[in-house]
Design a protein around this motif. Structure first.
Motif, PDB file in Angstrom:
ATOM      1  N   VAL A   1       0.824  -1.213   0.000  1.00  0.00           N
ATOM      2  CA  VAL A   1       0.000   0.000   0.000  1.00  0.00           C
ATOM      3  C   VAL A   1       0.857   1.263   0.000  1.00  0.00           C
ATOM      4  CG1 VAL A   1      -1.721   1.331   1.300  1.00  0.00           C
ATOM      5  CG2 VAL A   1      -1.929  -1.159   1.126  1.00  0.00           C
ATOM      6  N   PHE A   2       1.942   1.272   0.757  1.00  0.00           N
ATOM      7  CA  PHE A   2       2.713   2.499   0.940  1.00  0.00           C
ATOM      8  C   PHE A   2       3.979   2.548   0.081  1.00  0.00           C
ATOM      9  CE2 PHE A   2       0.110   1.956   4.680  1.00  0.00           C
ATOM     10  CZ  PHE A   2      -0.448   3.217   4.825  1.00  0.00           C
ATOM     11  N   LEU A   3       4.868   1.581   0.244  1.00  0.00           N
ATOM     12  CA  LEU A   3       6.144   1.660  -0.456  1.00  0.00           C
ATOM     13  C   LEU A   3       5.998   1.501  -1.958  1.00  0.00           C
ATOM     14  CD1 LEU A   3       8.648  -0.154   1.922  1.00  0.00           C
ATOM     15  CD2 LEU A   3       7.948   2.252   1.854  1.00  0.00           C
ATOM     16  N   SER A   4       5.025   0.711  -2.398  1.00  0.00           N
ATOM     17  CA  SER A   4       4.858   0.521  -3.846  1.00  0.00           C
ATOM     18  C   SER A   4       4.400   1.803  -4.535  1.00  0.00           C
ATOM     19  CB  SER A   4       3.850  -0.604  -4.124  1.00  0.00           C
ATOM     20  OG  SER A   4       2.546  -0.223  -3.737  1.00  0.00           O
ATOM     21  N   ARG A   5       3.825   2.737  -3.779  1.00  0.00           N
ATOM     22  CA  ARG A   5       3.361   3.992  -4.365  1.00  0.00           C
ATOM     23  C   ARG A   5       4.389   5.111  -4.252  1.00  0.00           C
ATOM     24  NH1 ARG A   5      -3.122   4.199  -2.969  1.00  0.00           N
ATOM     25  NH2 ARG A   5      -3.412   1.956  -2.791  1.00  0.00           N
TER      26      ARG A   5
ATOM     27  N   ARG B   1      -0.991   9.714  -5.802  1.00  0.00           N
ATOM     28  CA  ARG B   1      -0.609   8.400  -5.287  1.00  0.00           C
ATOM     29  C   ARG B   1      -1.307   8.050  -3.975  1.00  0.00           C
ATOM     30  NH1 ARG B   1       4.209   6.138  -7.395  1.00  0.00           N
ATOM     31  NH2 ARG B   1       4.253   6.689  -9.603  1.00  0.00           N
ATOM     32  N   ILE B   2      -1.468   9.036  -3.088  1.00  0.00           N
ATOM     33  CA  ILE B   2      -1.955   8.700  -1.739  1.00  0.00           C
ATOM     34  C   ILE B   2      -3.423   9.020  -1.508  1.00  0.00           C
ATOM     35  CG2 ILE B   2       0.378   9.107  -0.872  1.00  0.00           C
ATOM     36  CD1 ILE B   2      -0.901  11.512   0.706  1.00  0.00           C
ATOM     37  N   PHE B   3      -4.043   9.821  -2.355  1.00  0.00           N
ATOM     38  CA  PHE B   3      -5.452  10.152  -2.145  1.00  0.00           C
ATOM     39  C   PHE B   3      -6.301   8.964  -2.578  1.00  0.00           C
ATOM     40  CE2 PHE B   3      -5.426  15.104  -2.032  1.00  0.00           C
ATOM     41  CZ  PHE B   3      -4.536  15.045  -0.969  1.00  0.00           C
ATOM     42  N   ASP B   4      -6.417   8.021  -1.670  1.00  0.00           N
ATOM     43  CA  ASP B   4      -7.074   6.745  -1.912  1.00  0.00           C
ATOM     44  C   ASP B   4      -7.600   6.262  -0.568  1.00  0.00           C
ATOM     45  OD1 ASP B   4      -7.311   4.052  -3.501  1.00  0.00           O
ATOM     46  OD2 ASP B   4      -6.233   3.546  -1.666  1.00  0.00           O
ATOM     47  N   ALA B   5      -8.806   5.730  -0.542  1.00  0.00           N
ATOM     48  CA  ALA B   5      -9.427   5.322   0.718  1.00  0.00           C
ATOM     49  C   ALA B   5      -8.589   4.277   1.442  1.00  0.00           C
ATOM     50  CB  ALA B   5     -10.836   4.788   0.454  1.00  0.00           C
TER      51      ALA B   5
ATOM     52  N   MET C   1      -5.363   5.998   2.926  1.00  0.00           N
ATOM     53  CA  MET C   1      -5.670   6.914   4.019  1.00  0.00           C
ATOM     54  C   MET C   1      -6.161   6.189   5.264  1.00  0.00           C
ATOM     55  SD  MET C   1      -5.221  10.212   3.532  1.00  0.00           S
ATOM     56  CE  MET C   1      -4.599  11.188   2.167  1.00  0.00           C
ATOM     57  N   ARG C   2      -7.048   5.232   5.086  1.00  0.00           N
ATOM     58  CA  ARG C   2      -7.645   4.557   6.242  1.00  0.00           C
ATOM     59  C   ARG C   2      -6.615   3.680   6.964  1.00  0.00           C
ATOM     60  NH1 ARG C   2     -13.109   4.444   6.850  1.00  0.00           N
ATOM     61  NH2 ARG C   2     -13.046   2.353   7.737  1.00  0.00           N
ATOM     62  N   ILE C   3      -5.792   2.960   6.218  1.00  0.00           N
ATOM     63  CA  ILE C   3      -4.772   2.135   6.876  1.00  0.00           C
ATOM     64  C   ILE C   3      -3.766   3.021   7.595  1.00  0.00           C
ATOM     65  CG2 ILE C   3      -2.848   0.547   6.484  1.00  0.00           C
ATOM     66  CD1 ILE C   3      -4.462  -0.775   4.296  1.00  0.00           C
ATOM     67  N   PHE C   4      -3.384   4.137   6.986  1.00  0.00           N
ATOM     68  CA  PHE C   4      -2.431   5.040   7.622  1.00  0.00           C
ATOM     69  C   PHE C   4      -2.993   5.569   8.943  1.00  0.00           C
ATOM     70  CE2 PHE C   4      -0.210   9.060   8.281  1.00  0.00           C
ATOM     71  CZ  PHE C   4       1.102   8.689   8.040  1.00  0.00           C
ATOM     72  N   MET C   5      -4.257   5.956   8.947  1.00  0.00           N
ATOM     73  CA  MET C   5      -4.862   6.484  10.163  1.00  0.00           C
ATOM     74  C   MET C   5      -5.027   5.399  11.219  1.00  0.00           C
ATOM     75  SD  MET C   5      -5.076   9.660   9.538  1.00  0.00           S
ATOM     76  CE  MET C   5      -6.092  10.249  10.905  1.00  0.00           C
TER      77      MET C   5
ATOM     78  N   TYR D   1       1.155   1.353  15.423  1.00  0.00           N
ATOM     79  CA  TYR D   1       1.951   0.436  14.610  1.00  0.00           C
ATOM     80  C   TYR D   1       3.167   1.173  14.059  1.00  0.00           C
ATOM     81  CZ  TYR D   1      -1.362  -3.429  14.666  1.00  0.00           C
ATOM     82  OH  TYR D   1      -2.144  -4.475  15.061  1.00  0.00           O
ATOM     83  N   PRO D   2       4.326   0.522  14.019  1.00  0.00           N
ATOM     84  CA  PRO D   2       5.557   1.212  13.612  1.00  0.00           C
ATOM     85  C   PRO D   2       5.564   1.675  12.166  1.00  0.00           C
ATOM     86  CG  PRO D   2       5.955  -1.154  13.883  1.00  0.00           C
ATOM     87  CD  PRO D   2       4.586  -0.871  14.435  1.00  0.00           C
ATOM     88  N   MET D   3       4.681   1.126  11.315  1.00  0.00           N
ATOM     89  CA  MET D   3       4.695   1.528   9.912  1.00  0.00           C
ATOM     90  C   MET D   3       4.474   3.024   9.744  1.00  0.00           C
ATOM     91  SD  MET D   3       1.051   0.468   8.172  1.00  0.00           S
ATOM     92  CE  MET D   3       1.177  -1.288   8.405  1.00  0.00           C
ATOM     93  N   THR D   4       3.670   3.626  10.624  1.00  0.00           N
ATOM     94  CA  THR D   4       3.399   5.059  10.509  1.00  0.00           C
ATOM     95  C   THR D   4       4.666   5.864  10.745  1.00  0.00           C
ATOM     96  OG1 THR D   4       1.137   4.687  11.285  1.00  0.00           O
ATOM     97  CG2 THR D   4       1.946   6.944  11.312  1.00  0.00           C
ATOM     98  N   ASN D   5       5.376   5.552  11.830  1.00  0.00           N
ATOM     99  CA  ASN D   5       6.617   6.276  12.117  1.00  0.00           C
ATOM    100  C   ASN D   5       7.650   6.076  11.010  1.00  0.00           C
ATOM    101  OD1 ASN D   5       5.675   7.335  14.520  1.00  0.00           O
ATOM    102  ND2 ASN D   5       6.479   5.670  15.768  1.00  0.00           N
ATOM    103  N   ARG D   6       7.699   4.877  10.452  1.00  0.00           N
ATOM    104  CA  ARG D   6       8.645   4.617   9.378  1.00  0.00           C
ATOM    105  C   ARG D   6       8.325   5.440   8.142  1.00  0.00           C
ATOM    106  NH1 ARG D   6       7.926  -1.559   9.113  1.00  0.00           N
ATOM    107  NH2 ARG D   6       8.824  -1.295   7.041  1.00  0.00           N
ATOM    108  N   TYR D   7       7.041   5.545   7.826  1.00  0.00           N
ATOM    109  CA  TYR D   7       6.656   6.313   6.646  1.00  0.00           C
ATOM    110  C   TYR D   7       6.896   7.805   6.875  1.00  0.00           C
ATOM    111  CZ  TYR D   7       4.177   7.651   2.435  1.00  0.00           C
ATOM    112  OH  TYR D   7       3.870   8.170   1.193  1.00  0.00           O
TER     113      TYR D   7
END
Length: 237
Positions: free
Chosen positions: A89-93, A123-127, A130-134, A141-147
């Motif tokens: 969801v994140f790195l591929s975009r 790239r990021i304006f997608d439900a 956005m929802r997974i990030f929030m 979850y550490p993915m947020t801090n990493r991103y």
């Protein structure tokens, strides 16, 4: 989001086959391991966007029409599955060319920032994103801090250096970046990001053309940023 989930379920749902006595018999579709793994990751992204990262993998298995244990033949743990969802969801975009766009001094900084934020928003304006990030941020979850760290090192701090160059201020090598100027760029990033929050989290429509709004945000930032950076760097004028 719902349509993609429905397509995934149709692709993985067991099929019905007639037995010799005329009765229906359920048969499971056998897919190559890489294809099955891809389907699990895509379905998990939809599932976590809908239910949050606390959603149970047992329920995910039901949406896929596979056994719960089948998921763990491909992923040793739920955390490993979430990690793959992060990549998907994140790195591929993420576009590594974005940094080069920001540092291309053959164009005015205003134009570079507008072009970058148009591309970033696409790239990021997608439900799902956005929802997974929030959800990830709320649950720690550490993915947020990493991103966020990725944004800071690859976009925010380099952009600070570009604005210094535009204003004829000391380079980052000669004068370390200050918290004040970095926070100014985070404010710009937050303005653009909030457009996506309003749409995909609050369910609100933006008033006007999105491209124009982004351009206006960049220009409003650049109108005030020189004062902030000159003050942060200890210069006047």
């Amino acid at each position: 989001m719902t349509n993609r989930s429905q397509m995934t379920r149709r692709a993985t749902r067991p099929t019905m086959k007639q037995s010799p006595d005329g009765s229906a018999k359920r048969t499971r579709q056998h897919l190559p391991a890489a294809e099955r793994e891809r389907q699990i990751v895509e379905a998990a992204a939809d599932f976590f966007a809908e239910h949050g990262l606390e959603g149970q993998t047992r329920e995910l298995a039901k949406t896929l029409g596979i056994t719960h244990s089948a998921i763990f033949r491909y992923f040793p743990s739920k955390e490993a599955l979430i990690e793959r969802v992060y990549d998907h969801v994140f790195l591929s975009r993420w576009d590594p060319d974005w940094r080069g766009l920001l540092s291309d001094r053959s164009q005015p900084l205003e134009q570079r920032l507008i072009r970058f934020y148009h591309a970033y928003a696409e790239r990021i304006f997608d439900a799902q994103w956005m929802r997974i990030f929030m959800f990830a941020g709320l649950k720690g979850y550490p993915m947020t801090n990493r991103y966020v760290s990725l944004i800071r090192t690859q976009l925010i701090r380099p952009a600070c250096g570009e604005l210094r160059a535009e204003l004829g201020l000391p380079t980052l090598a000669s004068l370390p970046i200050t918290a004040r100027e970095e926070e100014a760029f985070w404010a710009l990033h937050g303005m653009v990001f909030y457009l996506g929050i309003r749409k995909f989290i609050y369910g609100m429509r933006t008033q006007g053309d999105q491209s124009q709004i982004i351009a206006d945000d960049v220009r409003a930032f650049l109108a005030g940023a020189p004062f902030i950076l000159r003050a942060a760097c200890g210069t006047s004028g």
